[in-house]
Design an enzyme around this catalytic site. Structure first.
Site, short mmCIF file in Angstrom:
data_model
loop_
_atom_site.label_atom_id
_atom_site.label_comp_id
_atom_site.label_asym_id
_atom_site.label_seq_id
_atom_site.Cartn_x
_atom_site.Cartn_y
_atom_site.Cartn_z
N ASP A 77 1.09 -1.27 -0.38
CA ASP A 77 -0.05 -0.14 -0.23
C ASP A 77 0.99 1.32 -0.12
O ASP A 77 1.72 1.25 0.61
CB ASP A 77 -1.02 0.12 0.86
CG ASP A 77 -1.75 -0.90 0.86
OD1 ASP A 77 -2.41 -1.42 -0.07
OD2 ASP A 77 -3.21 -0.96 2.27
N HIS A 128 -5.86 2.32 -4.92
CA HIS A 128 -6.13 2.92 -3.49
C HIS A 128 -6.76 3.78 -3.27
O HIS A 128 -7.14 4.67 -2.27
CB HIS A 128 -4.96 2.68 -2.95
CG HIS A 128 -5.00 2.11 -1.34
ND1 HIS A 128 -5.53 1.59 -0.65
CD2 HIS A 128 -4.43 3.39 -0.45
CE1 HIS A 128 -5.16 1.63 0.42
NE2 HIS A 128 -4.82 2.73 0.04
N HIS A 132 -8.50 8.61 -0.63
CA HIS A 132 -8.36 8.01 0.21
C HIS A 132 -9.73 7.85 1.61
O HIS A 132 -9.96 8.33 2.77
CB HIS A 132 -7.23 7.91 1.05
CG HIS A 132 -7.09 6.67 1.88
ND1 HIS A 132 -6.97 6.67 3.05
CD2 HIS A 132 -5.29 5.53 1.55
CE1 HIS A 132 -6.72 5.29 3.77
NE2 HIS A 132 -5.81 5.05 2.39
N HIS A 226 3.32 -1.76 4.14
CA HIS A 226 3.27 -0.97 3.82
C HIS A 226 4.64 -0.36 3.60
O HIS A 226 6.17 -0.60 3.91
CB HIS A 226 2.78 0.12 5.63
CG HIS A 226 1.22 -0.52 4.93
ND1 HIS A 226 0.47 -0.61 5.67
CD2 HIS A 226 0.22 0.42 4.78
CE1 HIS A 226 -1.03 -0.87 5.89
NE2 HIS A 226 -0.86 0.33 5.19
#
Length: 264
Positions: A77, A128, A132, A226
């Site tokens: 991510d 993604h 967000h 991450h």
């Protein structure tokens, strides 16, 4: 007076008929925060007790890969850049391992050169969302806008044709959001290996990252890391070497989807 009473009666009837429809619509947008029972000693993780397994299955979402094969799927991510993605890409190139990077709009605007490198070196870029958001709190139209902006801008910057994989921000989803995303051509990708690596103020060293991933490895694992984590960047090479030592191979999500088609 009779006409008034008749009108009220009809209105009440219509409301009563509509209530089940409103209830169904509301039920489809009940938010869920993705979680799972972690793997131990090579056993498969589980979402049987989480209350949303049927929703994921109905919408074709991924939690596990092929559990009959010692295959791993490496996912990152990338909400923002913290100085470690280049090192991660160096390691992936050295070890000849594919990955997918789920990016936000901020990352797309801020790091075009890293995006180009990802695609040039054979990795996938996934969606993604642009800003967000909690997808369950925005409209269907806004969800589509969030996804389309990332897809279009990544294509403009890198030339990547198409975008097939999505990871919802913070792992928050509902039946509705998964259905909308699927209607836009996305497979939603969750994970079956993860640890608390996203807090940049609570990094515990590469050994901690290595042990956290190693103890959860299992056939068909979708590994979430991450890229903002210093520990991940420093441990990645050792994680890959250990997985290879245990007989695992790293595959791309495209490989997984092809396997689904050929062997449903």
């Amino acid at each position: 007076m009779k006409a008034l009473r008749l009108g009220i009666f009809l209105l009440v009837g219509l409301l009563l008929i509509s209530l089940p429809l409103y209830a169904v619509a509301a039920d489809k947008n009940v938010p869920h925060h993705f979680g799972f029972k972690k793997s131990k000693n090579g056993q498969l993780p589980s979402i049987d007790e989480e209350g949303f397994k049927e929703i994921l299955e109905r919408n074709g979402s991924i939690f596990l890969g092929n559990t009959k094969k010692k295959e791993l799927y490496l996912t990152f991510d990338n909400g923002y850049e913290n100085g470690y993605t280049a090192k991660i890409l160096d390691t992936l190139k050295e070890k000849k391992v594919p990955a997918i990077f789920f990016v936000t709009g901020h990352y797309v605007k801020d790091q075009p050169e890293l995006l180009k490198r990802m695609v040039k070196e054979g990795h996938l870029i996934g969606n993604h969302s642009w800003s967000h958001p909690d997808m369950t709190q925005i409209t269907d139209g806004r969800i589509k806008e969030e996804l389309e902006k990332v897809k279009a801008e990544v294509a403009r910057v890198t030339g990547q044709k198409g975008m097939s994989f999505l990871r919802p921000p913070r792992g928050i989803f509902s039946d509705r959001t998964l259905a909308v995303s699927r209607g836009e051509g996305y497979t939603t990708v969750f994970w079956s290996v993860a640890y608390k690596d996203w807090d940049v103020n609570a990094q515990k060293g590469w050994q901690y990252a290595f042990d956290s991933v190693k103890t959860q490895l299992h056939p068909g694992a979708v590994i979430l890391l991450h890229s903002i984590s210093k520990d991940n960047a420093e441990a990645l090479g050792q994680i890959i070497d250990e997985a290879h030592k245990q007989g695992y191979e790293f595959k791309s999500l495209e490989h997984l989807m092809l396997r689904r088609i050929l062997d449903p």
